[in-house]
Design a protein around this motif. Structure first.
Motif, mmCIF file in Angstrom:
data_model
loop_
_atom_site.group_PDB
_atom_site.id
_atom_site.type_symbol
_atom_site.label_atom_id
_atom_site.label_comp_id
_atom_site.label_asym_id
_atom_site.label_seq_id
_atom_site.Cartn_x
_atom_site.Cartn_y
_atom_site.Cartn_z
ATOM 1 N N ALA A 208 0.877 -1.095 -0.205
ATOM 2 C CA ALA A 208 -0.233 0.004 -0.059
ATOM 3 C C ALA A 208 1.180 1.187 -0.190
ATOM 4 C CB ALA A 208 -0.446 -0.107 1.450
ATOM 5 N N LEU A 209 0.389 1.665 -0.806
ATOM 6 C CA LEU A 209 1.271 3.627 -1.170
ATOM 7 C C LEU A 209 0.536 4.295 -0.229
ATOM 8 C CD1 LEU A 209 3.205 3.639 -4.324
ATOM 9 C CD2 LEU A 209 4.157 2.444 -2.202
ATOM 10 N N LEU A 210 1.395 5.416 0.751
ATOM 11 C CA LEU A 210 0.544 6.444 0.999
ATOM 12 C C LEU A 210 1.671 7.815 -0.058
ATOM 13 C CD1 LEU A 210 -1.695 8.674 2.330
ATOM 14 C CD2 LEU A 210 -0.320 8.239 3.871
ATOM 15 N N VAL A 211 0.968 8.122 -0.491
ATOM 16 C CA VAL A 211 1.958 9.272 -1.987
ATOM 17 C C VAL A 211 1.534 10.630 -0.984
ATOM 18 C CG1 VAL A 211 3.873 10.382 -3.608
ATOM 19 C CG2 VAL A 211 2.508 7.970 -3.032
ATOM 20 N N ILE A 212 2.668 11.212 -0.631
ATOM 21 C CA ILE A 212 2.625 12.764 -0.390
ATOM 22 C C ILE A 212 3.047 14.058 -1.133
ATOM 23 C CG2 ILE A 212 2.722 14.700 1.217
ATOM 24 C CD1 ILE A 212 3.500 13.375 3.508
ATOM 25 N N THR A 213 2.639 14.635 -2.326
ATOM 26 C CA THR A 213 3.145 15.554 -3.793
ATOM 27 C C THR A 213 2.018 16.723 -3.675
ATOM 28 O OG1 THR A 213 3.490 15.949 -6.152
ATOM 29 C CG2 THR A 213 1.964 13.813 -4.910
ATOM 30 N N HIS A 214 2.965 18.017 -4.106
ATOM 31 C CA HIS A 214 2.192 18.722 -4.663
ATOM 32 C C HIS A 214 2.480 18.478 -6.653
ATOM 33 C CE1 HIS A 214 6.247 21.416 -3.528
ATOM 34 N NE2 HIS A 214 5.388 21.345 -4.478
ATOM 35 N N ASN A 215 2.808 17.656 -6.895
ATOM 36 C CA ASN A 215 3.028 17.450 -8.205
ATOM 37 C C ASN A 215 1.242 16.950 -8.325
ATOM 38 O OD1 ASN A 215 2.913 17.229 -11.410
ATOM 39 N ND2 ASN A 215 5.578 17.013 -10.744
ATOM 40 N N LEU A 216 0.425 17.696 -9.141
ATOM 41 C CA LEU A 216 -0.686 17.266 -9.534
ATOM 42 C C LEU A 216 -0.286 15.865 -10.871
ATOM 43 C CD1 LEU A 216 -2.918 19.562 -8.789
ATOM 44 C CD2 LEU A 216 -3.389 17.907 -7.391
#
Lengths: 330, 327
Positions: A208-216
């Protein structure tokens, strides 16, 4: 579908101010995360999107059991993370691993890549007989040549350091990876490699992946679901496609419309937000977004909106964007 | 007034002295930025963007040597200036905005102090300088500028800090502003606001801007022209629209194809450019991109391509586009 990770009403508080300000009646803490709930299933990717200071990293740390002053409920495989003692939390680290935002500075400059990859095993008291083979496997998994094992972090490029970080996170076969801006500062060509790697591992190992990003643009390609954070709360959470094509919350709509378009001909219609994100010290009354919302009305200034839930998503807004199409569907 | 470009880089080559040998970081780079124009400079890490910026600003380290070339700022060749002359130019005719505003602002001095300090060349009273600082803060849309002037950098948000840095860089109304990835540390909404602001101020002041970035979306929105660098060479340059419509160099084409924003259909597998950037100590005699190029043919390995104009691009460094090279 049973959730691997289940988060309910999570709050993270930061104590602020001294005794003096508290005696004067100032607040004793601010809430970096203020009541967040979501589930994450094995093999699923959830993206957290929001401006800096919206609480993305704080949320991720709390979920991994790294936060202090955390309240609410976080269960991982049915076990309550927040109630765990130190030993149990230590064991949890095997299953939940973290990829840190700054790849180079998250690696100790004094250790070689080999030592960096051995570290997770040592920390968990494991000394596999075939350590060399394990390390070769890990390097291979992230497509680094075996010769890299003897290099130190300063001898790696940004993309290589990032991949060492991924290899470390994978060393103990975790079930959940929390990746904080996994592609920040990477070139577009290398960015694809890192994301393809994470996605490939998700498919092969059921991570499972929880990805934080601000690249939409990345979110659109890799995430099954996305959550948009504002002032420590989810203002919208839903299937990525649904949210992209038909955002409900004005903040989501503004974020999506601000995404630069790689087409000099296109003149995108932008929803402009006024001002800056308010300080956590003084959360606005009513809907916390009303001060910057181009569609705010009287009700927004006085009453906080309830959560609206439908099949594909949930959001908190009195006057959601595109509500006409919403009504005709239901 | 002459019609010279704001910035003209001619045949610039820069190398670094390393224990392994001479690393040829920039090789024969030539381009112009016209007055009042915003030019983008795009390329992957290690392609020489930063070396180029440091050479223009005269900030190269001791291990670097300028092997050849000229850098004209209007009618001044920057490479012939001594340290003192260069110093007089910086922050006046030539200024810069860097990636991390927290690092370029002094954390122990108020914004106001820093903004009056950099006006040291002006013969004006402190009150005048302060008024000018307030005016600039107002221009970059900092609310309540008179009050904010007495605050320290940590009291500003990331987006505001970058706007303060832009205000400081534009205070002297320079001929050329070099912006080194000024929006990389910002979120999408702030990024758009910052580039819109930069464009407005640029139009007002009329300065030229060299905008270094690896975000293609920002280039498309902001820049009039783009320069694409690969492994120390300028491989393509031309008008933004023309290059986005029909990239002429195979590297430009691949770079654009890799950008997740370019891919309309949702796809879990993202394209990459196979292979790695070559080492620049022993630069191969042929085209630098040949080892990774899907379109390479006979002359690419042995013959260095010459600059030609092709399609909508003013310069392309590729044998495929050279009519004198048989296909």
């Amino acid at each position: 579908m049973s959730a691997l990770l289940s988060v309910r009403d999570l709050e993270v508080a930061f104590p602020i101010g001294g005794l003096l300000s508290r005696l004067r009646g100032g607040p004793a803490d601010i809430r970096g995360v203020a009541g967040v709930s979501f589930d994450l299933a094995a093999g699923e990717t959830l993206a957290l999107v929001g401006e800096s200071g919206s609480g993305k990293t704080t949320l991720a740390r709390a979920v991994a059991g790294l936060g202090r002053n955390v309240s609410g409920n976080v269960t991982f495989e049915g076990k309550d993370i927040l109630a765990m003692d130190a030993a149990a939390r230590h064991r949890l680290r095997r299953d939940v691993s973290f990829i840190f935002q700054d790849a180079v500075s998250s690696l100790s400059p004094r250790l070689t890549v080999r030592q960096l990859l051995e570290e997770p095993f040592r920390i968990h008291g494991e000394t596999p007989d075939n350590m060399d083979a394990k390390i070769a496997d890990l390097l291979d998994l992230v497509s680094l040549p075996p010769a890299m094992a003897d290099r130190r972090p300063h001898e790696l490029s940004g993309g290589q350091a990032r991949r060492v970080g991924v290899a470390r996170a994978l060393a103990l076969d975790p079930k959940l990876i929390i990746a904080d801006e996994p592609t920040a500062g990477l070139d577009v060509s290398v960015q694809g490699e890192v994301l393809n790697l994470l996605n490939d591992l998700r498919e092969r190992l059921g991570l499972a992946l929880l990805v934080i990003t601000h690249n939409l643009n990345i979110v659109r390609h890799i995430a099954d679901r996305m959550a948009i954070m504002y002032l420590g709360r989810f203002v919208e959470l839903g299937e990525t496609d649904t949210v992209f094509h038909d955002p409900r919350h004005p903040y989501t709509a503004a974020l999506l419309s601000a995404n630069p378009v790689v087409d000099p001909e296109a003149a995108p219609e932008r929803i402009t937000l006024e001002g800056e994100m308010p300080s956590l010290l003084r959360r606005p009354a009513g809907c916390e977004f009303h001060g910057r919302c181009p569609f705010a009305r009287e009700l927004c200034r006085t009453h906080a909106p309830e959560v609206t839930q439908d099949a594909a998503r949930r959001f908190t807004c009195h006057y959601p964007v595109g509500v006409a199409s919403f009504l005709s569907q239901s | 007034m002459t019609d010279r470009p704001a910035l003209s880089v001619r045949n610039l080559s820069v190398s670094y002295d390393t224990p392994e040998g001479r690393l040829r970081a920039l090789r024969g780079v030539s381009f112009d930025v016209q007055k009042g124009e915003i030019a983008g400079l795009v390329g992957e890490s290690g392609c020489g963007k930063s070396t180029l910026m440091q050479t223009i600003l005269g900030l190269l380290g001791g291990a670097a040597a300028i092997e050849s070339g000229e850098i004209w700022l209007g009618d001044t060749d920057l490479l012939t200036l001594n340290r003192r002359q260069m110093r007089r130019l910086l922050g006046d005719r030539l200024s810069a905005v860097f990636q991390d505003p927290m690092k370029s602002l002094n954390p122990v001095l108020t914004i106001g102090r820093q903004m009056t300090d950099i006006q040291f060349r002006r013969k004006a009273s402190r009150a005048d300088k302060r008024a000018r600082a307030i005016e600039m803060l107002d221009k970059v849309q900092i609310p309540d500028p008179a009050k904010r002037l007495d605050q320290y950098p940590h009291e500003f948000s990331g987006g505001m800090r970058q706007r303060v840095a832009i205000a400081m860089a534009l205070m002297a109304e320079p001929d050329l502003l070099i912006a080194d990835e000024p929006t990389t540390a910002l979120d999408a909404t702030l990024e758009i606001r910052t580039i819109e602001l930069l464009r407005e101020l640029q139009e007002e002041i009329g300065c030229a801007v060299l905008f270094i970035t690896h975000h293609l979306g920002v280039v498309a929105e902001l820049c009039d022209r783009i320069n694409i660098m690969y492994a120390g060479e300028l491989v393509e340059h031309g008008g933004t629209r023309a290059i986005f419509d029909a990239p002429q160099h195979p590297y430009t084409e691949l770079l654009f194809a890799c950008d997740p924003a370019q891919i309309k259909e949702r796809s879990r597998a993202l394209p990459t450019i196979p292979g790695t950037v070559p080492g620049l100590i022993d630069v191969p005699p042929g085209c630098v991109f040949a080892p990774r190029c899907p379109k390479r043919f006979a002359p690419c390995d042995s013959l260095h391509p010459r600059p030609v104009a092709s399609g909508g691009s003013d310069l392309v460094l590729c044998h495929l586009r050279d009519p004198k090279v048989p296909a």
